[in-house]
Write a protein that holds these residues in place. Structure first.
Motif, PDB file in Angstrom:
ATOM      1  N   ASN A   1       0.789  -1.223   0.000  1.00 45.57           N
ATOM      2  CA  ASN A   1       0.000   0.000   0.000  1.00 45.57           C
ATOM      3  C   ASN A   1       0.829   1.284   0.000  1.00 45.57           C
ATOM      4  OD1 ASN A   1       0.832   0.018   2.651  1.00 45.57           O
ATOM      5  ND2 ASN A   1      -1.207  -0.169   3.547  1.00 45.57           N
ATOM      6  N   CYS A   2       2.136   1.137  -0.162  1.00 41.85           N
ATOM      7  CA  CYS A   2       2.979   2.346  -0.222  1.00 41.85           C
ATOM      8  C   CYS A   2       4.206   2.059  -1.074  1.00 41.85           C
ATOM      9  CB  CYS A   2       3.394   2.756   1.189  1.00 41.85           C
ATOM     10  SG  CYS A   2       4.495   4.194   1.220  1.00 41.85           S
ATOM     11  N   VAL A   3       4.551   3.018  -1.953  1.00 47.06           N
ATOM     12  CA  VAL A   3       5.765   2.809  -2.753  1.00 47.06           C
ATOM     13  C   VAL A   3       6.914   3.682  -2.258  1.00 47.06           C
ATOM     14  CG1 VAL A   3       4.539   2.124  -4.851  1.00 47.06           C
ATOM     15  CG2 VAL A   3       5.152   4.523  -4.533  1.00 47.06           C
ATOM     16  N   GLY A   4       6.675   4.438  -1.191  1.00 42.75           N
ATOM     17  CA  GLY A   4       7.747   5.273  -0.637  1.00 42.75           C
ATOM     18  C   GLY A   4       8.138   6.387  -1.584  1.00 42.75           C
TER      19      GLY A   4
ATOM     20  N   ASP B   1       6.678  11.872  -1.161  1.00 41.41           N
ATOM     21  CA  ASP B   1       5.851  13.069  -1.240  1.00 41.41           C
ATOM     22  C   ASP B   1       4.400  12.628  -1.030  1.00 41.41           C
ATOM     23  OD1 ASP B   1       4.958  15.472  -3.850  1.00 41.41           O
ATOM     24  OD2 ASP B   1       4.845  15.583  -1.667  1.00 41.41           O
ATOM     25  N   CYS B   2       4.088  12.327   0.216  1.00 44.46           N
ATOM     26  CA  CYS B   2       2.819  11.688   0.530  1.00 44.46           C
ATOM     27  C   CYS B   2       1.620  12.599   0.301  1.00 44.46           C
ATOM     28  CB  CYS B   2       2.830  11.187   1.974  1.00 44.46           C
ATOM     29  SG  CYS B   2       1.403  10.191   2.346  1.00 44.46           S
ATOM     30  N   MET B   3       0.677  12.086  -0.472  1.00 44.69           N
ATOM     31  CA  MET B   3      -0.506  12.883  -0.798  1.00 44.69           C
ATOM     32  C   MET B   3      -1.778  12.228  -0.258  1.00 44.69           C
ATOM     33  SD  MET B   3       0.605  13.692  -4.693  1.00 44.69           S
ATOM     34  CE  MET B   3      -0.670  14.898  -5.049  1.00 44.69           C
TER      35      MET B   3
ATOM     36  N   ILE C   1      -1.167   6.119  -6.282  1.00 46.66           N
ATOM     37  CA  ILE C   1       0.063   5.659  -6.935  1.00 46.66           C
ATOM     38  C   ILE C   1       0.227   4.149  -6.719  1.00 46.66           C
ATOM     39  CG2 ILE C   1       2.574   5.817  -6.920  1.00 46.66           C
ATOM     40  CD1 ILE C   1       1.230   8.282  -8.107  1.00 46.66           C
ATOM     41  N   THR C   2       0.000   3.715  -5.486  1.00 37.62           N
ATOM     42  CA  THR C   2       0.205   2.307  -5.163  1.00 37.62           C
ATOM     43  C   THR C   2      -0.992   1.454  -5.536  1.00 37.62           C
ATOM     44  OG1 THR C   2       1.260   3.178  -3.163  1.00 37.62           O
ATOM     45  CG2 THR C   2       1.137   0.792  -3.376  1.00 37.62           C
TER      46      THR C   2
END
Lengths: 142, 222
Positions: B131-134, B137-139, B149-150
């Motif tokens: 659930n996160c690609v790192g 720049d978290c939106m 994105i993920t």
């Protein structure tokens, strides 16, 4: 010494199996000698894959687990976990060239409840044709 | 958490073939949670390797140890007294852990036993989901806590593609449409107006292009 005498079974069993108390265990140990090593566990869900692998690594030619019947596990899902773990352990030993039949599971039956002694006898018959594990062959020949 | 899966045992055996004394090194953190490299799994792998080696008549030693974390120097340094007994370490840590151990002990080959996969969550017992690609720049605020994105197969930042059916992605029918989830979530907060903004293409320079990223916090240092 024949292969049958040298072959060793590690038998894990849920303490809910009929007639599986201390006295029964001792009687079985007397009957089978070193051919069967018995491991009572509070629930078959307590069995880890590591227990099965270490048994095969250290001394056993085969390792089995006896569980409560489906739906009768006092901890609800212990026997289901045991079944999945035995399956995974079988795939692990198969990946290293050991026959998956060296690991097995007996799920008790509600209709025909068998004692530990009866089930042990059935398992030993099932394994009658099984050769000594190649993990221990060299040690035995030495 | 970081997730990983064990490499096929044949691949592992090929990598450890040149070495005689091997330490299988587990990690008690992320890879233990995803049942790939914790103490149990390290024991299982070591046992399987020892059996395989015995069957092949190979004279090798495989021992086991598990650190709380392989990515933190204070834990890795615990190997100082014993690593000299081995000529290779088979690490069941994630890629970060393998490299942290290798950096601390550069003279010993550190072999990865796992394939590091993704950042994700434990959705259910035995089920981990990315659930996160790192991206750096978290939106998530703008998308109701759902990362497009993920979780969107097309990584779209500005609304659904229009191809989903019954809330399921057209690219991968096993995946819920992330944009359906975003819209449902923002609706429940009365925050659908966040989608009126046009989001520019992601600035990937925050993730890629400048070598390995780092965070330095002087207030955390000695």
């Amino acid at each position: 010494m024949s292969n049958e005498q040298k072959r060793t079974l590690a038998l894990f069993y849920c303490q809910n199996v009929p007639e599986s108390g201390e006295d029964n265990r001792r009687a079985l140990e007397k009957r089978y000698g070193l051919s069967v090593r018995l491991f009572p566990i509070p629930c078959s869900g307590r069995l880890e894959i590591l227990h099965l692998l270490r048994a095969l690594e250290e001394f056993a030619d085969a390792a089995y687990v006896i569980t409560c019947p489906e739906g009768a596990c006092r901890y609800f899902e212990g026997n289901r976990r045991a079944r999945k773990r035995v399956e995974r352990a079988r795939s692990i030993i198969e990946s290293i060239g050991l026959e998956k039949e060296r690991l097995g599971i007996i799920i008790g039956s509600l209709k025909e409840q068998k004692t530990l002694a009866e089930l042990s006898g059935e398992i030993m018959e099932t394994l009658a044709g099984l050769a000594v594990s190649p993990v221990h062959e060299k040690r035995l020949k030495a | 958490m970081i997730t990983a899966e064990q490499k096929p045992i044949d691949e592992i055996r090929e990598m450890i073939a040149p070495y005689k004394r091997i330490l299988a090194l587990g990690c008690g953190s992320c890879v233990a949670e995803c049942a790939a490299g914790g103490e149990k799994e390290t024991g299982m792998l070591a046992s399987a390797l020892r059996m395989a080696l015995k069957m092949d008549g190979e004279e090798k030693v495989v021992h086991e140890k598990t650190l709380d974390r392989q990515c933190v120097r204070d834990f890795v340094i615990q190997l100082d007294d014993l690593i000299g007994d081995y000529d290779a370490v088979l690490s069941l840590g994630c890629g970060a852990g393998v490299q942290a151990v290798a950096d601390m002990f550069p003279e010993i080959p550190i072999i990865p036993a796992l394939n590091t996969e993704f950042l994700g969550e434990t959705k259910d017992q035995g089920y981990w989901l990315e659930n996160c690609v790192g991206c750096g720049d978290c939106m998530l605020f703008y998308f109701g806590g759902v990362c497009p994105i993920t979780r969107c197969s097309k990584h779209l930042l500005n609304g659904p593609c229009g191809g989903s059916k019954d809330g399921v992605c057209e690219v991968n029918p096993e995946v819920p449409c992330a944009w359906q989830t975003i819209i449902d979530r923002l609706s429940s907060f009365n925050a659908l107006d966040r989608l009126q903004m046009i989001y520019p293409p992601k600035d990937w320079s925050k993730k890629y292009g400048k070598g390995p990223r780092k965070i330095v916090r002087e207030d955390q240092q000695k």
